[in-house]
Design a protein around this motif. Structure first.
Motif, mmCIF file in Angstrom:
data_model
loop_
_atom_site.group_PDB
_atom_site.id
_atom_site.type_symbol
_atom_site.label_atom_id
_atom_site.label_comp_id
_atom_site.label_asym_id
_atom_site.label_seq_id
_atom_site.Cartn_x
_atom_site.Cartn_y
_atom_site.Cartn_z
ATOM 1 N N UNK A 87 31.551 53.081 -16.718
ATOM 2 C CA UNK A 87 32.531 52.984 -15.645
ATOM 3 C C UNK A 87 32.021 53.709 -14.395
ATOM 4 N N UNK A 88 31.449 54.888 -14.573
ATOM 5 C CA UNK A 88 30.966 55.672 -13.438
ATOM 6 C C UNK A 88 29.835 54.943 -12.707
ATOM 7 N N UNK A 89 28.904 54.343 -13.436
ATOM 8 C CA UNK A 89 27.824 53.586 -12.794
ATOM 9 C C UNK A 89 28.374 52.393 -12.031
ATOM 10 N N UNK A 90 29.320 51.684 -12.647
ATOM 11 C CA UNK A 90 29.969 50.533 -12.006
ATOM 12 C C UNK A 90 30.601 50.964 -10.681
ATOM 13 N N UNK A 106 36.161 62.058 -4.833
ATOM 14 C CA UNK A 106 36.212 60.643 -5.239
ATOM 15 C C UNK A 106 35.099 60.311 -6.233
ATOM 16 N N UNK A 107 34.333 61.317 -6.601
ATOM 17 C CA UNK A 107 33.220 61.116 -7.530
ATOM 18 C C UNK A 107 33.746 60.764 -8.917
ATOM 19 N N UNK A 108 33.306 59.610 -9.464
ATOM 20 C CA UNK A 108 33.735 59.255 -10.821
ATOM 21 C C UNK A 108 33.205 60.274 -11.828
ATOM 22 N N UNK A 140 35.251 53.133 -21.398
ATOM 23 C CA UNK A 140 34.443 54.194 -20.817
ATOM 24 C C UNK A 140 35.279 55.029 -19.848
ATOM 25 N N UNK A 141 36.112 54.353 -19.045
ATOM 26 C CA UNK A 141 36.957 55.038 -18.074
ATOM 27 C C UNK A 141 37.967 55.925 -18.808
ATOM 28 N N UNK A 142 38.582 55.397 -19.874
ATOM 29 C CA UNK A 142 39.574 56.163 -20.619
ATOM 30 C C UNK A 142 38.941 57.382 -21.242
ATOM 31 N N UNK A 143 37.729 57.240 -21.782
ATOM 32 C CA UNK A 143 37.037 58.370 -22.396
ATOM 33 C C UNK A 143 36.734 59.452 -21.375
ATOM 34 N N UNK A 144 36.471 59.073 -20.139
ATOM 35 C CA UNK A 144 36.102 60.031 -19.107
ATOM 36 C C UNK A 144 37.326 60.753 -18.554
ATOM 37 N N UNK A 145 38.499 60.140 -18.649
ATOM 38 C CA UNK A 145 39.688 60.775 -18.086
ATOM 39 C C UNK A 145 40.457 61.555 -19.162
ATOM 40 N N UNK A 204 31.490 61.746 -14.992
ATOM 41 C CA UNK A 204 30.409 61.288 -15.845
ATOM 42 C C UNK A 204 29.254 60.618 -15.126
ATOM 43 N N UNK A 205 29.281 60.586 -13.804
ATOM 44 C CA UNK A 205 28.207 59.910 -13.069
ATOM 45 C C UNK A 205 26.982 60.819 -13.039
ATOM 46 N N UNK A 206 25.835 60.274 -13.355
ATOM 47 C CA UNK A 206 24.616 61.079 -13.263
ATOM 48 C C UNK A 206 24.403 61.586 -11.832
ATOM 49 N N UNK A 207 23.947 62.799 -11.727
ATOM 50 C CA UNK A 207 23.760 63.454 -10.427
ATOM 51 C C UNK A 207 22.903 62.620 -9.481
ATOM 52 N N UNK A 208 21.812 62.020 -10.001
ATOM 53 C CA UNK A 208 20.907 61.269 -9.124
ATOM 54 C C UNK A 208 21.602 60.041 -8.519
ATOM 55 N N UNK A 209 22.514 59.395 -9.241
ATOM 56 C CA UNK A 209 23.236 58.254 -8.664
ATOM 57 C C UNK A 209 24.233 58.717 -7.607
#
Length: 156
Positions: A27-30, A44-46, A150-155, A48-53
């Protein structure tokens, strides 16, 4: 884009958050793919998003083309595919697709690719753009189950 991947295969994959190389987006990459080039704030950062993205998204605010190119490289696909993916998901920033095609044409010309081949490529991109826009508008654009999970797992 891989020449062997058909238009319908691409749409099915993108609808499920999957790229042509088999990478299934989180979800974060999307979200990062869709946010690149927009004005963003740290909140506004999702998750679980990798730092480099995220650094790419933050670094190219208001200028999406270099961000799409950088994220495509990180994800192992072409910038053209990410431009199409963004179009499918409703990000209609024409400059990304136009810029990606322009850069590919410049490289092709520098490599001596015949003008007819370049024109055929441009025509094919136009056909795909029209069809992707139509397909994107026709869909409800609910997140695919894999991205929702993926979104539910992250929230949580």
């Amino acid at each position: 884009m891989k020449n062997t991947q058909s238009f319908s295969d691409s749409l099915k994959a993108w609808k499920n958050g999957c790229l042509s190389n088999g990478h299934r987006l989180t979800y974060a990459e999307h979200r990062c793919v869709l946010l690149v080039g927009k004005k963003v704030k740290e909140d506004s950062r999702p998750q679980g998003i990798p730092e480099q993205l995220w650094k790419i998204v933050e670094g190219v605010q208001l200028d999406p083309l270099p961000g799409v190119e950088q994220i495509a490289k990180q994800l192992g696909v072409s910038a053209l595919e990410l431009a199409f993916y963004r179009t499918y998901w409703g990000t209609h920033d024409v400059e990304v697709l136009t810029g990606t095609v322009y850069r590919r044409v410049l490289v092709s010309k520098s490599q001596g690719v015949p003008e007819q081949v370049i024109q055929d490529f441009r025509d094919e991109v136009d056909r795909w753009k029209t069809r992707i826009t139509e397909a994107g508008l026709a869909n409800e654009h609910e997140l695919p189950e894999t991205l929702r999970m993926s979104e539910e797992n992250q929230t949580s």
